[in-house]
Design an enzyme around this catalytic site. Structure first.
Site, PDB file in Angstrom:
ATOM      1  N   TYR A 193      24.555 -26.808  31.990  1.00  0.00           N
ATOM      2  CA  TYR A 193      24.374 -26.151  33.364  1.00  0.00           C
ATOM      3  C   TYR A 193      25.710 -26.095  34.108  1.00  0.00           C
ATOM      4  O   TYR A 193      26.146 -25.159  34.730  1.00  0.00           O
ATOM      5  CB  TYR A 193      23.372 -27.113  34.269  1.00  0.00           C
ATOM      6  CG  TYR A 193      23.134 -26.441  35.510  1.00  0.00           C
ATOM      7  CD1 TYR A 193      22.030 -25.499  35.713  1.00  0.00           C
ATOM      8  CD2 TYR A 193      23.719 -26.656  36.767  1.00  0.00           C
ATOM      9  CE1 TYR A 193      21.833 -24.888  37.008  1.00  0.00           C
ATOM     10  CE2 TYR A 193      23.587 -26.259  37.989  1.00  0.00           C
ATOM     11  CZ  TYR A 193      22.476 -25.402  38.263  1.00  0.00           C
ATOM     12  OH  TYR A 193      22.215 -24.673  39.292  1.00  0.00           O
TER      13      TYR A 193
ATOM     14  N   HIS B 279      27.957 -22.694  34.919  1.00  0.00           N
ATOM     15  CA  HIS B 279      28.465 -22.474  36.556  1.00  0.00           C
ATOM     16  C   HIS B 279      30.020 -22.615  36.624  1.00  0.00           C
ATOM     17  O   HIS B 279      30.374 -21.824  37.322  1.00  0.00           O
ATOM     18  CB  HIS B 279      27.773 -23.361  37.285  1.00  0.00           C
ATOM     19  CG  HIS B 279      26.221 -23.025  37.894  1.00  0.00           C
ATOM     20  ND1 HIS B 279      25.324 -23.194  36.715  1.00  0.00           N
ATOM     21  CD2 HIS B 279      25.914 -22.358  38.624  1.00  0.00           C
ATOM     22  CE1 HIS B 279      24.146 -22.827  37.279  1.00  0.00           C
ATOM     23  NE2 HIS B 279      24.540 -22.144  38.719  1.00  0.00           N
TER      24      HIS B 279
ATOM     25  N   TRP C 299      21.395 -13.051  35.239  1.00  0.00           N
ATOM     26  CA  TRP C 299      21.553 -14.723  35.610  1.00  0.00           C
ATOM     27  C   TRP C 299      20.277 -15.623  35.376  1.00  0.00           C
ATOM     28  O   TRP C 299      20.209 -16.514  34.649  1.00  0.00           O
ATOM     29  CB  TRP C 299      22.150 -14.706  36.878  1.00  0.00           C
ATOM     30  CG  TRP C 299      22.742 -16.228  37.114  1.00  0.00           C
ATOM     31  CD1 TRP C 299      22.153 -17.138  37.788  1.00  0.00           C
ATOM     32  CD2 TRP C 299      23.659 -16.907  36.490  1.00  0.00           C
ATOM     33  NE1 TRP C 299      22.697 -18.365  37.849  1.00  0.00           N
ATOM     34  CE2 TRP C 299      23.776 -18.183  36.827  1.00  0.00           C
ATOM     35  CE3 TRP C 299      24.879 -16.407  35.627  1.00  0.00           C
ATOM     36  CZ2 TRP C 299      24.893 -19.009  36.567  1.00  0.00           C
ATOM     37  CZ3 TRP C 299      26.031 -17.348  35.171  1.00  0.00           C
ATOM     38  CH2 TRP C 299      25.858 -18.708  35.705  1.00  0.00           C
ATOM     39  N   TRP C 300      19.128 -14.695  35.905  1.00  0.00           N
ATOM     40  CA  TRP C 300      18.023 -15.765  35.788  1.00  0.00           C
ATOM     41  C   TRP C 300      17.490 -15.914  34.335  1.00  0.00           C
ATOM     42  O   TRP C 300      17.227 -17.005  33.758  1.00  0.00           O
ATOM     43  CB  TRP C 300      16.861 -14.999  36.647  1.00  0.00           C
ATOM     44  CG  TRP C 300      16.866 -15.180  38.089  1.00  0.00           C
ATOM     45  CD1 TRP C 300      18.063 -16.107  38.704  1.00  0.00           C
ATOM     46  CD2 TRP C 300      16.210 -14.467  38.946  1.00  0.00           C
ATOM     47  NE1 TRP C 300      17.463 -15.907  40.231  1.00  0.00           N
ATOM     48  CE2 TRP C 300      16.438 -14.932  40.367  1.00  0.00           C
ATOM     49  CE3 TRP C 300      15.090 -13.651  38.856  1.00  0.00           C
ATOM     50  CZ2 TRP C 300      16.098 -14.458  41.567  1.00  0.00           C
ATOM     51  CZ3 TRP C 300      14.662 -13.074  40.041  1.00  0.00           C
ATOM     52  CH2 TRP C 300      15.105 -13.592  41.288  1.00  0.00           C
TER      53      TRP C 300
ATOM     54  N   TYR D  69      28.755 -22.784  48.862  1.00  0.00           N
ATOM     55  CA  TYR D  69      27.823 -23.097  47.925  1.00  0.00           C
ATOM     56  C   TYR D  69      28.104 -24.042  46.969  1.00  0.00           C
ATOM     57  O   TYR D  69      29.078 -24.105  46.199  1.00  0.00           O
ATOM     58  CB  TYR D  69      27.531 -21.646  47.083  1.00  0.00           C
ATOM     59  CG  TYR D  69      26.179 -21.539  46.506  1.00  0.00           C
ATOM     60  CD1 TYR D  69      25.293 -22.559  46.401  1.00  0.00           C
ATOM     61  CD2 TYR D  69      25.801 -20.476  45.695  1.00  0.00           C
ATOM     62  CE1 TYR D  69      23.991 -22.467  45.684  1.00  0.00           C
ATOM     63  CE2 TYR D  69      24.715 -20.311  45.313  1.00  0.00           C
ATOM     64  CZ  TYR D  69      23.829 -21.361  45.113  1.00  0.00           C
ATOM     65  OH  TYR D  69      22.550 -21.140  44.325  1.00  0.00           O
TER      66      TYR D  69
END
Length: 102
Positions: free
Chosen positions: A17, A21, A74-75, A40
């Site tokens: 993850y 990112h 992206w999902w 963010y």
């Protein structure tokens, strides 16, 4: 406005993850910024695998951009390491603010 929401990472995927990112696609970053999303951050509770996200927004939330092609890609890219809905969007639960200190 600042918003928060939670998602869930599948166990054993913390490093993956973070890796994905760290290499956030420039076109996704540009889309977020163009829609007023900034500051963010995503945090991980390693005991529960809950991801806690906080973002500043002046327009739509990142969770509202699912109709765009880049967000859908992206999902799909993240679906193997997160809990998702049928459309591959992350299961995302808004969190109400109950305290703020300046």
């Amino acid at each position: 406005m600042k918003i928060a929401f939670k998602m869930k990472l599948k166990p054993g995927f913390k490093e993956e993850y973070q890796k994905r990112h760290a290499a956030l696609w420039p076109e996704l970053r540009d889309l977020l910024k163009a829609n007023g999303i900034s500051d963010y951050s995503i945090f991980l509770d390693e005991e529960t695998h809950i991801l806690f996200a906080v973002q500043q927004q002046s327009g739509a939330s990142s969770q509202d951009l699912g109709n765009t092609e880049i967000v859908q890609k992206w999902w799909a890219y993240m679906a193997d390491i997160m809990e998702t809905n049928a459309d591959l969007s992350p299961v995302s639960i808004p969190l109400p603010q109950v305290f703020h200190m300046d």
